[in-house]
Enzyme design. Structure first.
Site, PDB file in Angstrom:
ATOM      1  N   GLY A  52       0.793  -1.227   0.000  1.00  0.00           N
ATOM      2  CA  GLY A  52       0.000   0.000   0.000  1.00  0.00           C
ATOM      3  C   GLY A  52       0.821   1.270   0.000  1.00  0.00           C
ATOM      4  O   GLY A  52       1.792   1.412  -0.749  1.00  0.00           O
ATOM      5  N   TYR A 235     -16.040   6.064   8.513  1.00  0.00           N
ATOM      6  CA  TYR A 235     -14.603   6.350   8.619  1.00  0.00           C
ATOM      7  C   TYR A 235     -14.348   7.632   9.421  1.00  0.00           C
ATOM      8  O   TYR A 235     -14.040   7.579  10.604  1.00  0.00           O
ATOM      9  CB  TYR A 235     -13.956   6.415   7.215  1.00  0.00           C
ATOM     10  CG  TYR A 235     -12.462   6.176   7.295  1.00  0.00           C
ATOM     11  CD1 TYR A 235     -11.893   4.987   6.866  1.00  0.00           C
ATOM     12  CD2 TYR A 235     -11.613   7.131   7.865  1.00  0.00           C
ATOM     13  CE1 TYR A 235     -10.535   4.754   6.988  1.00  0.00           C
ATOM     14  CE2 TYR A 235     -10.257   6.908   7.990  1.00  0.00           C
ATOM     15  CZ  TYR A 235      -9.722   5.726   7.540  1.00  0.00           C
ATOM     16  OH  TYR A 235      -8.379   5.499   7.671  1.00  0.00           O
TER      17      TYR A 235
HETATM   18  P1  NAD Z   1      -1.653  -1.777   4.081  1.00  0.00           P
HETATM   19  O1  NAD Z   1      -2.458  -2.830   4.738  1.00  0.00           O
HETATM   20  O2  NAD Z   1      -1.396  -1.897   2.612  1.00  0.00           O
HETATM   21  O3  NAD Z   1      -0.202  -1.638   4.784  1.00  0.00           O
HETATM   22  C1  NAD Z   1      -0.004  -1.801   6.151  1.00  0.00           C
HETATM   23  C2  NAD Z   1       1.466  -1.917   6.466  1.00  0.00           C
HETATM   24  O4  NAD Z   1       1.622  -2.027   7.879  1.00  0.00           O
HETATM   25  C3  NAD Z   1       2.148  -3.160   5.858  1.00  0.00           C
HETATM   26  O5  NAD Z   1       3.461  -2.822   5.449  1.00  0.00           O
HETATM   27  C4  NAD Z   1       2.219  -4.126   7.051  1.00  0.00           C
HETATM   28  O6  NAD Z   1       3.282  -5.084   6.976  1.00  0.00           O
HETATM   29  C5  NAD Z   1       2.468  -3.126   8.166  1.00  0.00           C
HETATM   30  N1  NAD Z   1       2.140  -3.631   9.492  1.00  0.00           N
HETATM   31  C6  NAD Z   1       0.918  -3.977   9.992  1.00  0.00           C
HETATM   32  N2  NAD Z   1       1.040  -4.359  11.282  1.00  0.00           N
HETATM   33  C7  NAD Z   1       2.341  -4.250  11.615  1.00  0.00           C
HETATM   34  C8  NAD Z   1       3.101  -4.495  12.794  1.00  0.00           C
HETATM   35  N3  NAD Z   1       2.535  -4.897  13.925  1.00  0.00           N
HETATM   36  N4  NAD Z   1       4.447  -4.284  12.741  1.00  0.00           N
HETATM   37  C9  NAD Z   1       5.065  -3.881  11.597  1.00  0.00           C
HETATM   38  N5  NAD Z   1       4.393  -3.609  10.456  1.00  0.00           N
HETATM   39  C10 NAD Z   1       3.054  -3.803  10.463  1.00  0.00           C
HETATM   40  O7  NAD Z   1      -2.373  -0.405   4.442  1.00  0.00           O
HETATM   41  P2  NAD Z   1      -2.470   1.031   3.764  1.00  0.00           P
HETATM   42  O8  NAD Z   1      -3.864   1.175   3.252  1.00  0.00           O
HETATM   43  O9  NAD Z   1      -1.325   1.316   2.888  1.00  0.00           O
HETATM   44  O10 NAD Z   1      -2.409   1.943   5.063  1.00  0.00           O
HETATM   45  C11 NAD Z   1      -1.257   2.616   5.491  1.00  0.00           C
HETATM   46  C12 NAD Z   1      -1.684   3.909   6.153  1.00  0.00           C
HETATM   47  O11 NAD Z   1      -2.324   4.748   5.174  1.00  0.00           O
HETATM   48  C13 NAD Z   1      -2.688   3.710   7.280  1.00  0.00           C
HETATM   49  O12 NAD Z   1      -2.425   4.605   8.323  1.00  0.00           O
HETATM   50  C14 NAD Z   1      -4.013   4.070   6.615  1.00  0.00           C
HETATM   51  O13 NAD Z   1      -4.990   4.508   7.525  1.00  0.00           O
HETATM   52  C15 NAD Z   1      -3.555   5.191   5.697  1.00  0.00           C
HETATM   53  N6  NAD Z   1      -4.487   5.509   4.596  1.00  0.00           N
HETATM   54  C16 NAD Z   1      -5.019   4.511   3.831  1.00  0.00           C
HETATM   55  C17 NAD Z   1      -5.926   4.844   2.832  1.00  0.00           C
HETATM   56  C18 NAD Z   1      -6.559   3.786   1.967  1.00  0.00           C
HETATM   57  O14 NAD Z   1      -7.556   4.079   1.285  1.00  0.00           O
HETATM   58  N7  NAD Z   1      -6.004   2.589   1.913  1.00  0.00           N
HETATM   59  C19 NAD Z   1      -6.262   6.202   2.596  1.00  0.00           C
HETATM   60  C20 NAD Z   1      -5.645   7.182   3.347  1.00  0.00           C
HETATM   61  C21 NAD Z   1      -4.770   6.836   4.379  1.00  0.00           C
END
Ligand code: NAD
Length: 395
Positions: A52, A235
């Protein structure tokens, strides 16, 4: 092993190593095609680096900004019988590409919430990087064990205050039905803040600062989503939104604590995209499918990598970053344009099982979802026998 996707509900339980590697390479190619990111950080720590937004940020930092990186993730390694998780293959592929291009790059596969992981990161920075000038906090996790008490907290995806009923798409059966979510109680709200709020970001920055591994003028950024009317009940104004509000508090506290270094902490508001985290949130798959339809028609569609690039060039390393009144970087500006939201809102009540593929870009959503796990990627032979045992020297 011939690897085909095994989708269960909103998760895919396996991943394709070559597909993941190609997906990473496609993002690297995108960044290289944009040219160099001027004045970007040269030593970057990415917490949540494997999928992500974190992965896209790591790619932008290295292949756009020329940065050495240390990444932290929590991923499942492969066995002879079971593939690794996508993030494992992604990180392995990123390491090969970054090192081939001459950059230092290490990945720690461990629990970022634990003190031991923070200690390991600090000693690796001291040994190989001395200091970092950017810390990206991109964790998305359903649970967190508090390192001080050992208590494990689980987050909840529920509305706050009153129950909420909305149209929801089951991405497996393609059935659309009304989904009612009961409001969270106080404990569920507090637990979600404990998992996804700013506490762990602060603990990271405190530990890094005390160990003197942050450079003068160091920046740190944590990611959030704000959205608009359609997604607020699940959300922005829900349990996860409460946790994300806590990031604003943490950003102010971290900036104050970094004052002697001229450091700066910001929350960055990013757009909704298909990731493993967002596909688990009710309503979001349908919202993202509609949004993608509208934004593709407008020519403003973006995925993680385009967002990461704009975060670096328009906010983090721009003389006049786009900030809102709460000092947050805004990279969700195209998604939240009033005319874009108005089109999504007008389509929302019209969507049905019959017109799902005409009114929304659910086809694109499904393809995007599978790509997260390395499936459906051009140039990959999915009928070929592949070895799941990709070797990675994660710490
Ligand atoms: P994702 O699930 O693709 O990535 C999550 C990451 O966190 C991965 O690299 C995973 O290995 C890591 N991770 C999870 N638990 C862990 C732990 N205990 N120790 C170490 N690493 C750990 O998620 P994403 O959607 O890319 O989200 C990342 C951030 O972006 C979040 O804060 C999310 O709220 C934010 N965000 C997401 C969106 C969306 O639409 N997906 C939009 C805006 C903001």
């Amino acid at each position: 092993m011939i690897i085909k996707p095994k989708v269960r509900g909103f998760i895919c339980t396996n991943a394709h190593p070559q597909g993941c590697a190609t997906h990473v390479q496609n993002q690297i190619d995108y960044i290289k095609g944009q040219g160099t990111i001027a004045t970007s950080a040269k030593k970057v720590l990415i917490i949540g680096c494997s999928t992500g937004y974190g992965l896209a940020s790591r790619i932008a930092a290295t292949f756009g900004g020329g940065a050495d990186t240390l990444g932290v993730c929590f991923e499942r390694p492969p066995t002879e019988r079971k593939t690794a998780s996508a993030g494992y293959y992604n990180s392995a592929a990123f390491e090969v590409a970054a090192r081939d291009a001459g950059f230092y790059c290490e990945t720690i596969n461990g629990d970022a919430f634990a003190d031991a992981c923070k200690d390991q990161v600090i000693s690796m920075i001291k040994e190989k990087m001395q200091q970092v000038d950017l810390v990206i906090y991109s964790l998305a996790s359903p649970r967190r064990t508090d390192p001080k008490t050992g208590i494990t907290y689980n987050s909840t995806l529920k509305p706050v205050g009153k129950s909420y009923t909305a149209k929801n798409l089951n991405t497996d059966s393609l059935k659309i039905s009304e989904l009612t979510l009961d409001p969270a109680n106080d404990e569920e709200i507090a637990n979600t803040v404990k998992v996804m709020g700013g506490e762990d970001w602060e603990l990271w920055m405190e530990a890094l600062s005390e160990a003197d591994v942050l450079s003068q003028g160091c920046k740190t950024v944590a990611y959030t989503y704000l959205g608009e009317k359609l997604t607020w009940p699940i959300y922005g104004h829900a349990t996860i939104g409460k946790a994300k509000e806590d990031l604003d508090r943490a950003a102010t506290a971290i900036t104050a604590s970094l004052a002697n270094k001229g450091g700066q902490a910001n929350v960055a508001v990013l757009k909704a995209v298909v990731t493993q985290a967002s596909s688990a949130i009710p309503i979001m798959p349908l919202y993202i499918s509609l949004m993608a339809k509208v934004m593709k028609e407008e020519g403003s569609h973006e995925d993680c990598i385009e967002q990461a690039y704009r975060l670096f060039t328009e906010c983090l390393y721009h003389g006049e970053p786009r900030l809102d009144k709460d000092n947050r970087f805004r990279v969700d500006n195209l998604e939240l344009r009033p005319e874009t939201q108005a089109k999504i809102e007008a389509l929302w009540p019209q969507v049905s099982e019959e017109n799902l593929f005409e009114l929304t870009d659910f086809k694109g959503y499904s393809e995007n979802f599978l790509r997260l796990f390395g499936f459906g990627i051009d140039g990959v032979d999915y009928d070929a026998d592949v070895d799941p045992m990709v070797v990675a020297d994660f710490k």
